[in-house]
Design a protein around this motif. Sequence first.
Motif, PDB file in Angstrom:
ATOM      1  N   UNK A 170      30.731  43.410  40.176  1.00 26.19           N
ATOM      2  CA  UNK A 170      30.075  42.159  40.526  1.00 26.19           C
ATOM      3  C   UNK A 170      30.578  40.937  39.791  1.00 26.19           C
ATOM      4  N   UNK A 171      31.665  41.059  39.033  1.00 23.12           N
ATOM      5  CA  UNK A 171      32.205  39.921  38.265  1.00 23.12           C
ATOM      6  C   UNK A 171      33.667  39.718  38.626  1.00 23.12           C
ATOM      7  N   UNK A 172      34.043  38.456  38.817  1.00 23.66           N
ATOM      8  CA  UNK A 172      35.423  38.148  39.188  1.00 23.66           C
ATOM      9  C   UNK A 172      36.309  38.178  37.947  1.00 23.66           C
ATOM     10  N   UNK A 173      37.344  39.015  38.000  1.00 24.15           N
ATOM     11  CA  UNK A 173      38.303  39.154  36.909  1.00 24.15           C
ATOM     12  C   UNK A 173      39.597  38.469  37.326  1.00 24.15           C
ATOM     13  N   UNK A 174      40.011  37.468  36.576  1.00 29.43           N
ATOM     14  CA  UNK A 174      41.191  36.688  36.934  1.00 29.43           C
ATOM     15  C   UNK A 174      42.458  37.466  36.587  1.00 29.43           C
ATOM     16  N   UNK A 175      43.355  37.523  37.558  1.00 30.25           N
ATOM     17  CA  UNK A 175      44.681  38.092  37.324  1.00 30.25           C
ATOM     18  C   UNK A 175      45.737  36.993  37.253  1.00 30.25           C
ATOM     19  N   UNK A 176      45.532  35.927  38.041  1.00 29.31           N
ATOM     20  CA  UNK A 176      46.502  34.832  38.083  1.00 29.31           C
ATOM     21  C   UNK A 176      45.770  33.518  38.334  1.00 29.31           C
ATOM     22  N   UNK A 177      45.767  32.653  37.323  1.00 23.01           N
ATOM     23  CA  UNK A 177      45.148  31.337  37.504  1.00 23.01           C
ATOM     24  C   UNK A 177      45.887  30.545  38.580  1.00 23.01           C
ATOM     25  N   UNK A 178      47.201  30.657  38.575  1.00 20.02           N
ATOM     26  CA  UNK A 178      47.984  29.913  39.563  1.00 20.02           C
ATOM     27  C   UNK A 178      47.646  30.314  40.981  1.00 20.02           C
TER      28      UNK A 178
END
Length: 485
Positions: free
Chosen positions: A165-173
Amino acid sequence: MDVFSNTVVLSRMQFALTATFHMLWPVLTTGMAIYLVVLEGLWLRTRNPQYYLHARFWSKLYLLNFGIGVATGLPMEFQFGTNWAPLSEAIGDFFGSVLGFEGTMAFMLEAGFLGIMLFGWERVSPVIHYLATIMVAFGANLSTFWILVANSWLQTPTGGTFENGKFIIASYGEAIFNPFMRNSVMHMFFATLETSLFVIGGISAWYIINKRHTEFFAKSLKIVLAVAIAVAPLQLYIGHLSGEQVYHQQPSKLAAMEAQWETIPAGQPASWSALAIPNDKEGKNNWEISVPNALGYILEFKKDLSEPVQGLNSWKPEDRPHMIGLVYYSFRIMIAIGFFLAGLMALSVLQWLRGKLSAGAIADQKWLMRAWIFAAPLGYIAVESGWIVRCVGRQPWTVYGAIRTADAASNLPPSNVLGSLSIFAVVYSLLFVSALFFGSRIIRQGPNMELPIPEVGPRANIEVKPVEHRPDQRPLETTQSSSQS
């Protein structure tokens, strides 16, 4: 369903109220800041004092809009922590960062140089002042960029995955440059600029039709028209690109925009619904006027579709947008206004080429000036309609395909939300009345034609013309020769 006992509905109503009202102010400041850059640049280049007086006059309306925009924008962001806490917890690592970028990069830049732009005319050199004006315009438009990045990500979430249920960032770009970002930023940029141009043009037309400072405001109308020649058609084209993107990325929203209930298979022509009365409960249109084969040409410039247009009935009721009539007609209002503004621009250019917009003849173009006055608020309506399509059409998702709106709202007592909603409604009503009062007072007073012009080097001679003064207002014209300081 009792609306007043449903926290989710009340929270949506509150956010809709605050967002709709707030949008009225940065729309003008964002576009007008660019107009002020143009005016000040023309003054520095030509040394014509009229451009300086224009910049001083229009900056008053800029300041009024900026102040109310700040006052109404902050409560919007606070709602993500009060009314939408589960959403903030789920996507805050990215979404919160982007909103932070908007505050620290854009708003602080704009606010930091605003004081120099407004009060530094006689305190800093013209070049430094012009730099401050450019920074204000850059900050205002950078704010638009980050806000549209955040909202576009809600439309097409990329750059990571949802885990527990939580968004995990892999690429900010990848998240920043999500599929919706480019067209969304460009569409909003041109929307703010076009709205500002037609507001400035409408106010100028009001002065002209009332024979106040006719030559002065004929100049501002021509500047507006010169920029609108490029902006109005470009906005229509970028709007078309945005519609194509919805077709490929958000099929349920497209179905709501077109009140399309049944699926149209690929390879077949599709009719376009010009007017209809959508019926949410029965899943059909009670009445409709359609244009055969037109939808294919609108979406892909060809008769047959390369991809199907999914109908609303292909989704379960809980998985598709509702309030179809609102989305459907908001979309058509936006499109109609876009074509009207482009048509008014084209007609005005024609009259300009015929010599009808000269200082001596423009006051006789009463029908054209009335059309510009009528057009002044239309950009606001188009922008608000576009955001209705964008956000209501995304339902039932807050993060499209990932987080439902019902799961994104805080678990608050409905009475609390209703109380804050009522307070916002009262305060914003007072702000709106105040803005109309002070804005109309600025317009009634008109430009101060007696302001001293700062020395910026050699200037072109400006012919001195005798003017007729009316006892109830400032002089209609002011002139300046190269001997003035």
